[in-house]
Design an enzyme around this catalytic site. Sequence first.
Site, PDB file in Angstrom:
ATOM      1  N   THR A 397       0.904  -1.149   0.000  1.00 37.28           N
ATOM      2  CA  THR A 397       0.000   0.000   0.000  1.00 37.28           C
ATOM      3  C   THR A 397       0.940   1.194   0.000  1.00 37.28           C
ATOM      4  O   THR A 397       2.095   1.078   0.434  1.00 37.28           O
ATOM      5  CB  THR A 397      -0.933   0.048   1.233  1.00 37.28           C
ATOM      6  OG1 THR A 397      -1.785  -1.088   1.203  1.00 37.28           O
ATOM      7  CG2 THR A 397      -1.807   1.311   1.301  1.00 37.28           C
ATOM      8  N   THR A 415      -3.401   1.137  -3.254  1.00 38.67           N
ATOM      9  CA  THR A 415      -2.869  -0.187  -2.905  1.00 38.67           C
ATOM     10  C   THR A 415      -3.196  -1.270  -3.923  1.00 38.67           C
ATOM     11  O   THR A 415      -4.157  -1.161  -4.692  1.00 38.67           O
ATOM     12  CB  THR A 415      -3.422  -0.627  -1.532  1.00 38.67           C
ATOM     13  OG1 THR A 415      -2.725  -1.775  -1.082  1.00 38.67           O
ATOM     14  CG2 THR A 415      -4.899  -0.914  -1.584  1.00 38.67           C
ATOM     15  N   ASN A 417      -3.029  -4.164  -2.177  1.00 39.12           N
ATOM     16  CA  ASN A 417      -3.172  -4.924  -0.933  1.00 39.12           C
ATOM     17  C   ASN A 417      -1.819  -5.472  -0.512  1.00 39.12           C
ATOM     18  O   ASN A 417      -0.987  -4.733  -0.028  1.00 39.12           O
ATOM     19  CB  ASN A 417      -4.231  -6.018  -1.025  1.00 39.12           C
ATOM     20  CG  ASN A 417      -4.617  -6.514   0.363  1.00 39.12           C
ATOM     21  OD1 ASN A 417      -4.355  -5.840   1.352  1.00 39.12           O
ATOM     22  ND2 ASN A 417      -5.229  -7.676   0.456  1.00 39.12           N
ATOM     23  N   ASP A 439      -9.300  -8.609   1.764  1.00 42.99           N
ATOM     24  CA  ASP A 439      -9.755  -7.635   2.768  1.00 42.99           C
ATOM     25  C   ASP A 439     -11.219  -7.855   3.161  1.00 42.99           C
ATOM     26  O   ASP A 439     -11.712  -7.228   4.095  1.00 42.99           O
ATOM     27  CB  ASP A 439      -9.549  -6.198   2.266  1.00 42.99           C
ATOM     28  CG  ASP A 439      -8.191  -5.645   2.684  1.00 42.99           C
ATOM     29  OD1 ASP A 439      -7.541  -6.245   3.551  1.00 42.99           O
ATOM     30  OD2 ASP A 439      -7.779  -4.598   2.156  1.00 42.99           O
ATOM     31  N   SER A 469      -8.375  -0.367   5.695  1.00 43.44           N
ATOM     32  CA  SER A 469      -7.835   0.398   6.832  1.00 43.44           C
ATOM     33  C   SER A 469      -7.197   1.705   6.366  1.00 43.44           C
ATOM     34  O   SER A 469      -6.648   2.449   7.194  1.00 43.44           O
ATOM     35  CB  SER A 469      -6.775  -0.415   7.574  1.00 43.44           C
ATOM     36  OG  SER A 469      -7.331  -1.573   8.107  1.00 43.44           O
ATOM     37  N   GLY A 489       0.612   0.108   5.400  1.00 47.37           N
ATOM     38  CA  GLY A 489       0.866  -0.699   6.596  1.00 47.37           C
ATOM     39  C   GLY A 489      -0.295  -1.578   7.010  1.00 47.37           C
ATOM     40  O   GLY A 489      -0.348  -2.005   8.171  1.00 47.37           O
ATOM     41  N   GLY A 490      -1.247  -1.862   6.087  1.00 50.78           N
ATOM     42  CA  GLY A 490      -2.357  -2.764   6.424  1.00 50.78           C
ATOM     43  C   GLY A 490      -3.072  -2.278   7.667  1.00 50.78           C
ATOM     44  O   GLY A 490      -3.421  -1.105   7.798  1.00 50.78           O
TER      45      GLY A 490
END
Length: 586
Positions: A397, A415, A417, A439, A469, A489-490
């Site tokens: 991302t 992103t 992902n 996700d 997120s 950073g997820g």
Amino acid sequence: MANSIIQNQTYLTFMKAKHILSYFFLLFFVIILSSCKTDKPSPLEPIYDFTKTMIDDSAMVVTAHPIASLAGYDILRQGGNAIDAAIAVQFSLAVCYPIAGNIGGGGFMVYRSSDGTIDALDYREMAPAASTSDMYLDQNGNAIAEKSQNGALAVGVPGTPAGMYEAFQKYSKLKDWKALLAPAIHSAENGFRLTFRQAGLLNKNKTKFDKYNTDPVVFNSKNWKGGDLLIQPELATTLKAIANEGPTGFYGGKVADQIVNQMKKSGGIITHEDLKNYQAIWRTPITTNYRDHKIISMPPPSSGGIALAQILGMVENFNLAEMDYHSAEHIHVVVEAERRAYADRATHLGDSDFYNVPIASLINKDYLKSRMADFNPEKASVSDSIIAGQMKESLQTTHYSIVDQEGNAVSMTTTLNGGYGSKLVVAEGGFLLNNEMDDFSAKPGTPNMFGLIGAEANKIEPGKRMLSSMTPTIVEKDGQLLLVCGTPGGSTIITSVYQTVSNVIDYGMTATEAVQSPRFHHQWLPDKLILEEVGFDSLVINALADKGHKVMKRGKIGKVEAVRFLSNGNLEGAADIRADDDVKGF
Ligand code: GLY
């Protein structure tokens, strides 16, 4: 004595001659070297000048790669606004930052114009029409991570080309779509130099590229070294189609055929109809107040804005400024707020076009105060579930922050992902496809690749967008722009953005200090307090453990890009030192 002087003089003359000879030899060597055309920089030369912090008076572009920062900078210099620069950066990142930059993925933009108008663009990927809630379950009803994380079945319908065109139509000042794609096309056609980090990551993923692609793809074509030129002719052709035809150049015609053919060949389900039906959507940003600042962030299908508002709202009841920065007292309060926000995320958040997300209730200040009613300053709460996923490190991302000469601000997170998304490349088109379907909640209570848990709100449905997120954020103070920030950073995106905002508001930090400070993270489940490897006092760590926190260390959390508006009217740009990020401004 005289003899020794003569000897010394002879020695000095000899040394001088030797020195002059060496000088000429060196000069000759340099001339020969520089006249030799080589596609590699000398190992003595840095590949790029990475600028991590700067202050200037007009405009700032902060991205994950110097080439992309330059693309945005050039568009601003040509008279484009922040939106024009953001579009140029997005396409440039698709070329020079293939791990997360994309045309085969999606993202979110939060926008604030210089007159204070705010807007949010959702160009998140969408579940294909043929998707089903149980598509990643085996015969026993267990989720198969491999299917939602890699290869063709993991791919959501890409949103980026449509999103960029939406932004262009609504807000472009330059009104020259082709000019916005020109830097990306140039880099794809002529190549760009890989950083050492990029070369290493491509090599690390070679076996995955081999596994998920049957056609030859550029990314695994050799053993990469820092400074190598990565040339992407197929991608250049695809970008030209988008430049010439707008989004139809991607969602229709030849490129759409290439995507659908790749899907058929690799076992995916995206059809021409899915591509044709994709639309980017303008949404109302999430706004909240935090200690006399206005926070503007992304609404669903991102959880980012709501969770950020929740953490801020819970923490607002404590006087952080009186607590020592990164003391056990400070970290404990924040972590307890994070724990509660992520628990709400798991149950209540999903695509609000499909599920009734109680947005107003979730960010209501009284609700947030009540959420911390059971806070114990001495003791960590327990995340009361036995299901705990292992959170993997993920910086994939990418985020960029831009402020233009007029004071318009763009905060954009985009992103594929995971790193390089599904690892599947549309071979004829030269671009990577996302693995965003992971996700979604493949099964209630089963963690995804970030260890995040979901439920009914985020179950897979045709045409639905998976919960994110990503937290592109803008902060205002007294009606003036103060801060633009975001990060990859997820699951750690939300907490990294929170810390950046709080560092500036509660601890009076500059953007550079706020971005470069060590970070920590808690996401309810797994019930672990993650600290960055470097920067936390061992006494503090012991005190947190004594309160009952299950403390773990991890290399790096987040890669924040921020721009801060200073009281004298200047702008401060801050690019994260954790990777190849770069700020350019003037
Ligand atoms: N794919 C990461 C996110 O959207 O949160």
